[in-house]
Write a protein that holds these residues in place. Sequence first.
Motif, PDB file in Angstrom:
ATOM      1  N   VAL A   1      -2.214 -12.539   5.994  1.00 51.71           N
ATOM      2  CA  VAL A   1      -1.714 -13.322   4.868  1.00 51.71           C
ATOM      3  C   VAL A   1      -0.209 -13.536   4.992  1.00 51.71           C
ATOM      4  CG1 VAL A   1      -1.279 -13.247   2.366  1.00 51.71           C
ATOM      5  CG2 VAL A   1      -3.539 -12.646   3.267  1.00 51.71           C
ATOM      6  N   ARG A   2       0.224 -14.747   4.696  1.00 51.76           N
ATOM      7  CA  ARG A   2       1.647 -15.017   4.516  1.00 51.76           C
ATOM      8  C   ARG A   2       1.802 -15.939   3.306  1.00 51.76           C
ATOM      9  NH1 ARG A   2       4.611 -16.847   9.179  1.00 51.76           N
ATOM     10  NH2 ARG A   2       6.339 -16.818   7.714  1.00 51.76           N
ATOM     11  N   VAL A   3       2.862 -15.709   2.523  1.00 52.64           N
ATOM     12  CA  VAL A   3       3.173 -16.543   1.367  1.00 52.64           C
ATOM     13  C   VAL A   3       4.657 -16.861   1.428  1.00 52.64           C
ATOM     14  CG1 VAL A   3       3.240 -16.716  -1.140  1.00 52.64           C
ATOM     15  CG2 VAL A   3       1.352 -15.488  -0.032  1.00 52.64           C
ATOM     16  N   ASP A   4       4.977 -18.142   1.612  1.00 49.60           N
ATOM     17  CA  ASP A   4       6.375 -18.548   1.794  1.00 49.60           C
ATOM     18  C   ASP A   4       6.615 -19.919   1.206  1.00 49.60           C
ATOM     19  OD1 ASP A   4       7.726 -16.514   3.488  1.00 49.60           O
ATOM     20  OD2 ASP A   4       6.167 -17.040   4.937  1.00 49.60           O
ATOM     21  N   ARG A   5       7.873 -20.183   0.897  1.00 52.16           N
ATOM     22  CA  ARG A   5       8.338 -21.548   0.757  1.00 52.16           C
ATOM     23  C   ARG A   5       8.539 -22.107   2.167  1.00 52.16           C
ATOM     24  NH1 ARG A   5       7.482 -23.379  -4.286  1.00 52.16           N
ATOM     25  NH2 ARG A   5       7.964 -21.758  -5.814  1.00 52.16           N
ATOM     26  N   THR A   6       8.401 -23.420   2.304  1.00 50.69           N
ATOM     27  CA  THR A   6       8.617 -24.016   3.628  1.00 50.69           C
ATOM     28  C   THR A   6      10.117 -24.232   3.849  1.00 50.69           C
ATOM     29  OG1 THR A   6       8.150 -26.196   2.681  1.00 50.69           O
ATOM     30  CG2 THR A   6       6.370 -25.111   3.900  1.00 50.69           C
ATOM     31  N   GLU A   7      10.853 -23.134   3.791  1.00 49.29           N
ATOM     32  CA  GLU A   7      12.263 -23.155   4.123  1.00 49.29           C
ATOM     33  C   GLU A   7      12.405 -22.924   5.625  1.00 49.29           C
ATOM     34  OE1 GLU A   7      13.771 -20.145   1.574  1.00 49.29           O
ATOM     35  OE2 GLU A   7      13.649 -21.395  -0.227  1.00 49.29           O
TER      36      GLU A   7
ATOM     37  N   SER B   1      -1.568 -16.775  -4.950  1.00 48.75           N
ATOM     38  CA  SER B   1      -0.764 -15.914  -4.087  1.00 48.75           C
ATOM     39  C   SER B   1      -1.111 -14.450  -4.323  1.00 48.75           C
ATOM     40  CB  SER B   1       0.732 -16.149  -4.351  1.00 48.75           C
ATOM     41  OG  SER B   1       1.102 -17.473  -4.027  1.00 48.75           O
ATOM     42  N   LEU B   2      -1.221 -14.056  -5.590  1.00 51.12           N
ATOM     43  CA  LEU B   2      -1.578 -12.669  -5.897  1.00 51.12           C
ATOM     44  C   LEU B   2      -2.983 -12.341  -5.389  1.00 51.12           C
ATOM     45  CD1 LEU B   2      -0.163 -12.308  -9.528  1.00 51.12           C
ATOM     46  CD2 LEU B   2       0.760 -11.307  -7.429  1.00 51.12           C
ATOM     47  N   ALA B   3      -3.897 -13.291  -5.478  1.00 52.75           N
ATOM     48  CA  ALA B   3      -5.243 -13.068  -4.944  1.00 52.75           C
ATOM     49  C   ALA B   3      -5.186 -12.816  -3.440  1.00 52.75           C
ATOM     50  CB  ALA B   3      -6.123 -14.284  -5.250  1.00 52.75           C
ATOM     51  N   ALA B   4      -4.365 -13.579  -2.745  1.00 54.90           N
ATOM     52  CA  ALA B   4      -4.218 -13.369  -1.303  1.00 54.90           C
ATOM     53  C   ALA B   4      -3.591 -12.017  -1.006  1.00 54.90           C
ATOM     54  CB  ALA B   4      -3.366 -14.499  -0.705  1.00 54.90           C
ATOM     55  N   TYR B   5      -2.610 -11.613  -1.810  1.00 52.71           N
ATOM     56  CA  TYR B   5      -2.028 -10.272  -1.654  1.00 52.71           C
ATOM     57  C   TYR B   5      -3.116  -9.204  -1.704  1.00 52.71           C
ATOM     58  CZ  TYR B   5       2.770 -11.970  -2.781  1.00 52.71           C
ATOM     59  OH  TYR B   5       3.992 -12.589  -2.808  1.00 52.71           O
ATOM     60  N   ARG B   6      -4.004  -9.331  -2.684  1.00 52.60           N
ATOM     61  CA  ARG B   6      -5.044  -8.310  -2.856  1.00 52.60           C
ATOM     62  C   ARG B   6      -6.020  -8.283  -1.680  1.00 52.60           C
ATOM     63  NH1 ARG B   6      -7.859  -8.466  -8.602  1.00 52.60           N
ATOM     64  NH2 ARG B   6      -9.050  -6.862  -7.490  1.00 52.60           N
ATOM     65  N   LEU B   7      -6.242  -9.423  -1.068  1.00 47.62           N
ATOM     66  CA  LEU B   7      -7.193  -9.507   0.042  1.00 47.62           C
ATOM     67  C   LEU B   7      -6.578  -9.172   1.397  1.00 47.62           C
ATOM     68  CD1 LEU B   7      -8.967 -12.837  -0.968  1.00 47.62           C
ATOM     69  CD2 LEU B   7      -9.954 -10.536  -1.077  1.00 47.62           C
ATOM     70  N   ALA B   8      -5.260  -9.009   1.456  1.00 46.30           N
ATOM     71  CA  ALA B   8      -4.575  -8.906   2.741  1.00 46.30           C
ATOM     72  C   ALA B   8      -4.916  -7.628   3.495  1.00 46.30           C
ATOM     73  CB  ALA B   8      -3.062  -8.976   2.514  1.00 46.30           C
TER      74      ALA B   8
ATOM     75  N   GLU C   1       6.108  -6.992  -2.132  1.00 43.86           N
ATOM     76  CA  GLU C   1       5.064  -7.214  -3.129  1.00 43.86           C
ATOM     77  C   GLU C   1       3.661  -6.969  -2.594  1.00 43.86           C
ATOM     78  OE1 GLU C   1       7.474 -10.661  -5.662  1.00 43.86           O
ATOM     79  OE2 GLU C   1       5.923 -11.229  -4.207  1.00 43.86           O
ATOM     80  N   VAL C   2       3.380  -7.415  -1.361  1.00 46.79           N
ATOM     81  CA  VAL C   2       2.006  -7.312  -0.851  1.00 46.79           C
ATOM     82  C   VAL C   2       1.515  -5.869  -0.802  1.00 46.79           C
ATOM     83  CG1 VAL C   2       0.448  -7.869   1.040  1.00 46.79           C
ATOM     84  CG2 VAL C   2       2.275  -9.465   0.457  1.00 46.79           C
ATOM     85  N   PRO C   3       2.302  -4.901  -0.303  1.00 47.55           N
ATOM     86  CA  PRO C   3       1.797  -3.522  -0.296  1.00 47.55           C
ATOM     87  C   PRO C   3       1.502  -2.963  -1.692  1.00 47.55           C
ATOM     88  CG  PRO C   3       3.673  -3.747   1.186  1.00 47.55           C
ATOM     89  CD  PRO C   3       3.607  -5.003   0.385  1.00 47.55           C
ATOM     90  N   VAL C   4       2.190  -3.463  -2.701  1.00 45.02           N
ATOM     91  CA  VAL C   4       1.954  -3.005  -4.075  1.00 45.02           C
ATOM     92  C   VAL C   4       0.596  -3.476  -4.572  1.00 45.02           C
ATOM     93  CG1 VAL C   4       2.764  -3.205  -6.469  1.00 45.02           C
ATOM     94  CG2 VAL C   4       4.411  -2.927  -4.620  1.00 45.02           C
ATOM     95  N   VAL C   5       0.184  -4.679  -4.167  1.00 44.52           N
ATOM     96  CA  VAL C   5      -0.981  -5.344  -4.746  1.00 44.52           C
ATOM     97  C   VAL C   5      -2.245  -5.200  -3.894  1.00 44.52           C
ATOM     98  CG1 VAL C   5      -1.867  -7.615  -5.422  1.00 44.52           C
ATOM     99  CG2 VAL C   5       0.470  -6.962  -6.017  1.00 44.52           C
ATOM    100  N   SER C   6      -2.096  -5.070  -2.584  1.00 46.67           N
ATOM    101  CA  SER C   6      -3.248  -5.060  -1.669  1.00 46.67           C
ATOM    102  C   SER C   6      -4.296  -4.030  -2.082  1.00 46.67           C
ATOM    103  CB  SER C   6      -2.763  -4.766  -0.246  1.00 46.67           C
ATOM    104  OG  SER C   6      -3.848  -4.686   0.645  1.00 46.67           O
ATOM    105  N   ASP C   7      -5.533  -4.484  -2.207  1.00 47.79           N
ATOM    106  CA  ASP C   7      -6.605  -3.605  -2.699  1.00 47.79           C
ATOM    107  C   ASP C   7      -6.920  -2.467  -1.739  1.00 47.79           C
ATOM    108  OD1 ASP C   7      -6.878  -5.020  -5.025  1.00 47.79           O
ATOM    109  OD2 ASP C   7      -8.737  -6.050  -4.455  1.00 47.79           O
TER     110      ASP C   7
END
Length: 506
Positions: free
Chosen positions: A314-320, A399-406, A424-430
């Motif tokens: 999983v990755r979540v970014d702005r296209t910067e 995005s949060l759903a993807a965090y949980r599935l990562a 954030e991802v380690p906090v949320v990942s199931d």
Amino acid sequence: MVTTHAAPRAQVLLASNRGPVSYALKDDGSLEPKRGGGGLVSGLSAIGSDVESVWVCAALGEGDREAVRRGVGENGVRMLDIDAEVFADAYNGIANSVLWFVQHMLYQTPLEPVFDAEFRRQWASYETYNRAFAEALAAEAGDGARVMVQDYHLALVPGMLREMRPDLRIGHFSHTPWAPVDYFRMLPDDIARRLLRGMLGADRLGFLTRRWASAFMASVAGVLPADEGELFGSSAMGGAGDGAGAGAGGQGGAGRAFFRHAPAGSLPSRETEIAVHPLGADGDFLRRRSHEPDVEERMAALREQIGAGRKTIVRVDRTELSKNIVRGLLAYRHLLDEHPEWRERVVHVAFAYPSRQDLAVYREYTEEVARVAAEINSSYGTESWTPVVLHVQDDFARSLAAYRLADVALVNPVRDGMNLVAKEVPVVSDAGCVLVLSREAGAYEELGQDALVVNPYDVTGTASALHAALSMGEGERGERTKRLAAAGTALPPRGWFLSQLKALAP
């Protein structure tokens, strides 16, 4: 003006380009407010109603400008209707197309930058924009008030405000990296000096990591004349070069340095403190929000797109341009080439939300992200497997759903001030996730010991790290995730804000 007072009495003031509220002009002529979130909002709300506060921000669109014209607004918010052309020059011409590129080291130097007459014209607008903020702050601030100025958009404000109101306690925080001195000196000499002097008008300068603070100090030492002052500090801040800092696992915040100013004009000699405040994730909010019904709905939709039994990167970014999304996709393609056993068994869930689409270079980059993702799907996809699930429409719940599935979080920027997604991802990942992290992200200082660290330019090395992450045993992955989550939430947004406010007290 949205907020006015008979006499200035605000004791805490915040200045940022974007404010806590924005307005949309609807077809019927009415204005629809939309409140923002984030660390500044939660931090300012934490000071209590007994302290008068004002947030000074810019009107960003026609809805905001109309709100200013009509006198519509929220208590405690002063929105500045700066001339639209001046704003465009300052924001897009200088802040985002020059200062952002310098601090993130993004220029293709054989061809750019070109500091010509057009640049000088836009720079004059940047000064005008900063002066509008300084004047508004000076008008709103009570005696001895504390003022917290945010980021590269407003680098000149501290110096301007110091001249207008020497009684104020002024802080400035940089949310971006700071370039190595040799790269920073790419700027015209007078402009580089103007930026540094503007920031050093503050009593206190904050940075996200010791590395960025040390790079700023190197710029001061290498750009300003020696007779303007003396730089000194503790060894805990690190050395003077861009590579200085705590290294992986460092917590930041302990190092402090000072620049002692030589007397200038009528102002007395003074010191500017340089300190580190690594912004953390809001763990309580993320855990609560990630289990709300809309997130559960997005998880069901993503599971259907991914397919049963498959692992997720999983990755979540702005296209910067700094986020390095294209090289991340190329690393994933190399993984599928070198380790064909992962074909049909893994999906790269890539959220690339458009950013700064009014700049051509960003539009082109967004198009390249989509092109490479489509190419991977065309080359490797099957009837039952889509290797890359790409979404470009911003959706926080998704995005949060993807965090949980990562299973794996890929955070590989070429340069980032901090990068909250890594925290954030380690906090949320199931089930726990492995963090593949660029050594050029500010988060590396705190998270590097428990991440798989990569050189963001090394596509084959990143592919190897992805393979190692996907192959990691459940026990090790779980332990790493716990430590990452603890480190990533050590200084949540409210504490981050209040620690700086407290440090500004006389």
